[in-house]
Design a protein around this motif. Structure first.
Motif, PDB file in Angstrom:
ATOM      1  N   LEU A 262      48.109 115.275 -48.874  1.00 27.92           N
ATOM      2  CA  LEU A 262      48.185 115.442 -50.328  1.00 27.92           C
ATOM      3  C   LEU A 262      46.924 114.992 -51.074  1.00 27.92           C
ATOM      4  CD1 LEU A 262      51.905 114.401 -50.992  1.00 27.92           C
ATOM      5  CD2 LEU A 262      50.917 116.707 -51.057  1.00 27.92           C
ATOM      6  N   PRO A 263      46.274 113.871 -50.695  1.00 26.30           N
ATOM      7  CA  PRO A 263      45.037 113.509 -51.404  1.00 26.30           C
ATOM      8  C   PRO A 263      43.954 114.575 -51.315  1.00 26.30           C
ATOM      9  CG  PRO A 263      45.855 111.634 -50.159  1.00 26.30           C
ATOM     10  CD  PRO A 263      46.684 112.809 -49.750  1.00 26.30           C
ATOM     11  N   PHE A 264      43.986 115.374 -50.278  1.00 27.69           N
ATOM     12  CA  PHE A 264      42.966 116.410 -50.124  1.00 27.69           C
ATOM     13  C   PHE A 264      43.284 117.650 -50.949  1.00 27.69           C
ATOM     14  CE2 PHE A 264      43.015 113.808 -46.248  1.00 27.69           C
ATOM     15  CZ  PHE A 264      41.738 113.264 -46.361  1.00 27.69           C
ATOM     16  N   VAL A 265      44.569 117.866 -51.245  1.00 29.21           N
ATOM     17  CA  VAL A 265      44.915 118.909 -52.211  1.00 29.21           C
ATOM     18  C   VAL A 265      44.369 118.529 -53.581  1.00 29.21           C
ATOM     19  CG1 VAL A 265      46.811 120.120 -53.363  1.00 29.21           C
ATOM     20  CG2 VAL A 265      46.987 119.563 -50.939  1.00 29.21           C
ATOM     21  N   ALA A 266      44.576 117.265 -53.946  1.00 30.56           N
ATOM     22  CA  ALA A 266      44.027 116.782 -55.218  1.00 30.56           C
ATOM     23  C   ALA A 266      42.510 116.878 -55.222  1.00 30.56           C
ATOM     24  CB  ALA A 266      44.470 115.334 -55.462  1.00 30.56           C
ATOM     25  N   ALA A 267      41.886 116.604 -54.074  1.00 36.36           N
ATOM     26  CA  ALA A 267      40.435 116.701 -53.972  1.00 36.36           C
ATOM     27  C   ALA A 267      39.957 118.127 -54.198  1.00 36.36           C
ATOM     28  CB  ALA A 267      39.978 116.191 -52.604  1.00 36.36           C
ATOM     29  N   ASP A 268      40.736 119.117 -53.746  1.00 37.98           N
ATOM     30  CA  ASP A 268      40.392 120.521 -54.018  1.00 37.98           C
ATOM     31  C   ASP A 268      40.244 120.758 -55.519  1.00 37.98           C
ATOM     32  OD1 ASP A 268      40.299 121.416 -51.431  1.00 37.98           O
ATOM     33  OD2 ASP A 268      42.390 122.038 -51.379  1.00 37.98           O
ATOM     34  N   LEU A 269      41.182 120.230 -56.274  1.00 39.66           N
ATOM     35  CA  LEU A 269      41.133 120.399 -57.728  1.00 39.66           C
ATOM     36  C   LEU A 269      39.918 119.689 -58.312  1.00 39.66           C
ATOM     37  CD1 LEU A 269      44.925 119.855 -58.528  1.00 39.66           C
ATOM     38  CD2 LEU A 269      43.707 122.019 -58.215  1.00 39.66           C
TER      39      LEU A 269
ATOM     40  N   LEU B 275      37.912 107.786 -63.587  1.00 41.59           N
ATOM     41  CA  LEU B 275      39.185 108.107 -62.953  1.00 41.59           C
ATOM     42  C   LEU B 275      39.374 107.346 -61.645  1.00 41.59           C
ATOM     43  CD1 LEU B 275      39.257 111.993 -63.487  1.00 41.59           C
ATOM     44  CD2 LEU B 275      40.652 110.284 -64.672  1.00 41.59           C
ATOM     45  N   MET B 276      38.275 107.067 -60.976  1.00 38.13           N
ATOM     46  CA  MET B 276      38.343 106.392 -59.678  1.00 38.13           C
ATOM     47  C   MET B 276      38.903 104.975 -59.781  1.00 38.13           C
ATOM     48  SD  MET B 276      37.970 106.590 -56.457  1.00 38.13           S
ATOM     49  CE  MET B 276      37.048 108.120 -56.286  1.00 38.13           C
ATOM     50  N   THR B 277      38.886 104.379 -60.955  1.00 37.60           N
ATOM     51  CA  THR B 277      39.397 103.009 -61.100  1.00 37.60           C
ATOM     52  C   THR B 277      40.869 102.912 -60.705  1.00 37.60           C
ATOM     53  OG1 THR B 277      39.854 103.390 -63.455  1.00 37.60           O
ATOM     54  CG2 THR B 277      37.730 102.405 -62.884  1.00 37.60           C
ATOM     55  N   GLY B 278      41.592 104.025 -60.752  1.00 37.65           N
ATOM     56  CA  GLY B 278      42.989 104.009 -60.332  1.00 37.65           C
ATOM     57  C   GLY B 278      43.165 103.654 -58.863  1.00 37.65           C
ATOM     58  N   MET B 279      42.126 103.896 -58.067  1.00 38.36           N
ATOM     59  CA  MET B 279      42.187 103.594 -56.629  1.00 38.36           C
ATOM     60  C   MET B 279      42.377 102.097 -56.377  1.00 38.36           C
ATOM     61  SD  MET B 279      41.607 105.676 -53.879  1.00 38.36           S
ATOM     62  CE  MET B 279      41.062 105.630 -52.159  1.00 38.36           C
ATOM     63  N   ALA B 280      41.986 101.283 -57.323  1.00 38.35           N
ATOM     64  CA  ALA B 280      42.071  99.829 -57.144  1.00 38.35           C
ATOM     65  C   ALA B 280      43.510  99.341 -57.026  1.00 38.35           C
ATOM     66  CB  ALA B 280      41.373  99.123 -58.312  1.00 38.35           C
ATOM     67  N   PHE B 281      44.475 100.162 -57.445  1.00 40.29           N
ATOM     68  CA  PHE B 281      45.871  99.711 -57.491  1.00 40.29           C
ATOM     69  C   PHE B 281      46.707 100.240 -56.326  1.00 40.29           C
ATOM     70  CE2 PHE B 281      44.196  99.906 -61.825  1.00 40.29           C
ATOM     71  CZ  PHE B 281      44.419  98.590 -62.245  1.00 40.29           C
ATOM     72  N   VAL B 282      46.066 100.924 -55.349  1.00 42.49           N
ATOM     73  CA  VAL B 282      46.815 101.490 -54.223  1.00 42.49           C
ATOM     74  C   VAL B 282      47.615 100.415 -53.496  1.00 42.49           C
ATOM     75  CG1 VAL B 282      46.617 102.591 -51.960  1.00 42.49           C
ATOM     76  CG2 VAL B 282      45.274 103.455 -53.875  1.00 42.49           C
ATOM     77  N   GLY B 283      46.982  99.307 -53.219  1.00 41.81           N
ATOM     78  CA  GLY B 283      47.670  98.250 -52.484  1.00 41.81           C
ATOM     79  C   GLY B 283      48.579  97.392 -53.330  1.00 41.81           C
ATOM     80  N   GLN B 284      48.540  97.537 -54.663  1.00 45.18           N
ATOM     81  CA  GLN B 284      49.311  96.677 -55.554  1.00 45.18           C
ATOM     82  C   GLN B 284      50.717  97.218 -55.822  1.00 45.18           C
ATOM     83  OE1 GLN B 284      47.770  93.772 -56.503  1.00 45.18           O
ATOM     84  NE2 GLN B 284      46.055  94.506 -55.237  1.00 45.18           N
ATOM     85  N   VAL B 285      50.887  98.533 -55.756  1.00 43.56           N
ATOM     86  CA  VAL B 285      52.184  99.125 -56.094  1.00 43.56           C
ATOM     87  C   VAL B 285      53.154  98.952 -54.938  1.00 43.56           C
ATOM     88  CG1 VAL B 285      51.202 100.788 -57.703  1.00 43.56           C
ATOM     89  CG2 VAL B 285      51.387 101.401 -55.302  1.00 43.56           C
TER      90      VAL B 285
ATOM     91  N   ALA C 248      54.135 105.912 -54.831  1.00 47.19           N
ATOM     92  CA  ALA C 248      53.158 105.600 -55.884  1.00 47.19           C
ATOM     93  C   ALA C 248      51.782 105.376 -55.265  1.00 47.19           C
ATOM     94  CB  ALA C 248      53.602 104.360 -56.665  1.00 47.19           C
ATOM     95  N   ALA C 249      51.743 104.744 -54.093  1.00 48.96           N
ATOM     96  CA  ALA C 249      50.464 104.536 -53.400  1.00 48.96           C
ATOM     97  C   ALA C 249      49.842 105.883 -53.023  1.00 48.96           C
ATOM     98  CB  ALA C 249      50.672 103.678 -52.158  1.00 48.96           C
ATOM     99  N   ILE C 250      50.666 106.807 -52.553  1.00 48.54           N
ATOM    100  CA  ILE C 250      50.165 108.134 -52.204  1.00 48.54           C
ATOM    101  C   ILE C 250      49.641 108.845 -53.451  1.00 48.54           C
ATOM    102  CG2 ILE C 250      50.854 110.435 -51.394  1.00 48.54           C
ATOM    103  CD1 ILE C 250      52.773 108.982 -49.463  1.00 48.54           C
ATOM    104  N   ALA C 251      50.346 108.684 -54.576  1.00 51.49           N
ATOM    105  CA  ALA C 251      49.890 109.297 -55.832  1.00 51.49           C
ATOM    106  C   ALA C 251      48.522 108.757 -56.239  1.00 51.49           C
ATOM    107  CB  ALA C 251      50.914 109.048 -56.935  1.00 51.49           C
ATOM    108  N   LEU C 252      48.314 107.453 -56.069  1.00 47.22           N
ATOM    109  CA  LEU C 252      47.023 106.853 -56.401  1.00 47.22           C
ATOM    110  C   LEU C 252      45.931 107.297 -55.423  1.00 47.22           C
ATOM    111  CD1 LEU C 252      48.191 103.271 -57.401  1.00 47.22           C
ATOM    112  CD2 LEU C 252      47.250 105.022 -58.921  1.00 47.22           C
TER     113      LEU C 252
END
Length: 428
Positions: free
Chosen positions: A269-276, A309-319, A324-328
């Motif tokens: 899924l992160p790579f689908v988002a990367a396509d966009l 937008l990349m700042t959202g990556m900082a919260f992957v391990g916090q959720v 939600a981690a996959i969404a981040l």
């Protein structure tokens, strides 16, 4: 032979297909890692060295770029693609981590040709105002290849074994080589390029970036601040992609409790988002250009949007929620490709056609050096400090990269470029 309308987009489509295979083969190990590590009794630290070996190999991108600039894109890229396909298949013979590390190093060297080849094709086939979108299109291949890896590799492992997964993806590479040799020709030789499209491409390119008669000089390139202005942001940005490709499946397995089937369902899924993101970055740049912003400043603006937008990556391990981690992680993939395709494309905006592949390769070396350092740190420290600090670092590094891009790169035009001709239609 009858001319084919919008041939330049067909050519970039062929490059994109090559990038799909390139990133599919390099992502195969990341998806198979939980199985491979268990069967070969490889530790996390040893896996860190295996991923580092790939990065050491791919850091030789300047060699790939130089070869492509000297012997030509068609022949050079075919040689490298054949090599990476055979090396991928050889992964199935590995019985211990040193052997796997050696194969990864060779694979990195061969696969380092993809980015210089793509940028060289963009520089040759597209006018300045279309290079961002063309770069975004071929970089979709990176996302699609990485996206296809989880389901394809999981299917191969469940149907046969992890060794078969490498054979399958390697064979796909050889199929693409045959297509490349049959259909690709440079603009000067392609029999199906119309005179109108040839004139349009030439009219939209900067005269000062025309190919020089001499071979590219590494020393001359290293002395230019514009090179450092794109190389250093790549050093800070590329660890995101390395994390998504090599460590995310292992993270989902160890930290989130996912099994192989769940990894196959979600790790793409992160790579689908990367396509966009590949299309969003060029769209932002084009939006700014149409409002009077110069080409280089528009590129810098798009990079900055991605960095925020990349700042959202900082919260992957916090959720707490794995979803939600996959969404981040998806947000991270989107943001990374938004800024990555932007800074990669700038090599064709700032350097001559005869230097583009070399510059792209040299900048790629810095990007992969960043991945190398990050992978070694994860492999050595994740058992004691976990993944959280690494996700936080990924969330802030690109903000520093944006600052460097605005500080170091000099805008040669100072104003938005004006088109000299109306583009041919995209219909075929």
């Amino acid at each position: 032979m009858k001319a084919l309308k919008a041939l330049r987009w067909w050519m970039i489509g062929l490059i994109m297909l090559g990038a799909i295979v390139n990133y599919l083969t390099r992502a195969t190990l990341g998806v198979a890692a939980p199985t491979v590590l268990g069967e070969l009794d490889i530790t996390t630290k040893e896996y860190g060295w295996i991923t580092a070996a790939f990065q050491l190999g791919i850091m030789l991108q300047p060699v790939c770029g130089y070869v492509l600039d000297v012997i030509g894109l068609k022949t050079g890229f075919a040689l490298f693609a054949t090599a990476w396909s055979l090396i991928t298949m050889a992964h199935g013979l590995a019985n211990n981590w040193p052997m796997l590390a050696g194969l990864r190093g060779l694979l990195g060297l061969a696969e380092g040709s993809a980015n210089p080849a793509g940028m060289k094709a963009v520089a040759e086939w597209f006018p300045a105002k279309e290079r961002g979108m063309a770069g975004g299109v071929y970089n979709i291949g990176a996302s699609v290849g990485s996206m296809l890896a989880p389901p394809l590799v999981a299917w191969a492992i469940l149907s046969w074994n992890w060794r078969a997964a490498f054979v399958v993806t390697g064979m796909l590479g050889l199929v693409w080589v045959a297509l490349w040799l049959k259909f690709y020709q440079p603009p000067a030789k392609h029999p199906r390029l119309s005179d109108d499209e040839r004139d349009y491409i030439a009219a939209g390119q900067e005269q000062h970036l025309g190919a020089a008669k001499s071979k590219p000089s590494l020393v001359h390139i290293l002395k230019q601040r514009n090179f450092w202005g794109i190389a250093l942001p790549r050093f800070l940005a590329d660890p995101v992609w390395g994390t998504l490709a090599f460590w995310a499946p292992l993270y989902l397995a160890t930290a989130r409790g996912f099994d192989l089937k769940q990894i196959a369902l979600f790790a793409w899924l992160p790579f689908v988002a990367a396509d966009l993101g590949c299309l969003f970055g060029p769209t932002v740049a084009l939006f700014l250009q149409r409002r009077g912003v110069s080409l280089i400043n528009a590129r810098r603006g798009a990079f900055t949007v991605g960095a925020v937008l990349m700042t959202g990556m900082a919260f992957v391990g916090q959720v707490e929620s794995a979803y939600a981690a996959i969404a981040l992680l998806c947000l991270g993939g989107f943001a990374h490709q938004t800024l990555s395709v932007t800074v990669i494309t700038m090599s064709s905006d700032l350097f001559r056609k005869s230097e583009v592949a070399t510059v792209a390769g040299m900048a790629g070396t810095f990007g992969n050096f960043g991945v190398l350092i990050f992978s070694l740190l994860i492999g050595g420290l994740v058992a004691t400090i976990g993944y959280d600090p690494f996700f936080i670092a990924l969330g802030v590094l690109d903000l520093v990269g944006a600052l460097l891009l605005w500080t170091l790169v000099r805008d040669p035009a100072g104003r938005a470029p004006k088109s000299a001709a109306v583009p041919p239609p995209l219909t075929v």
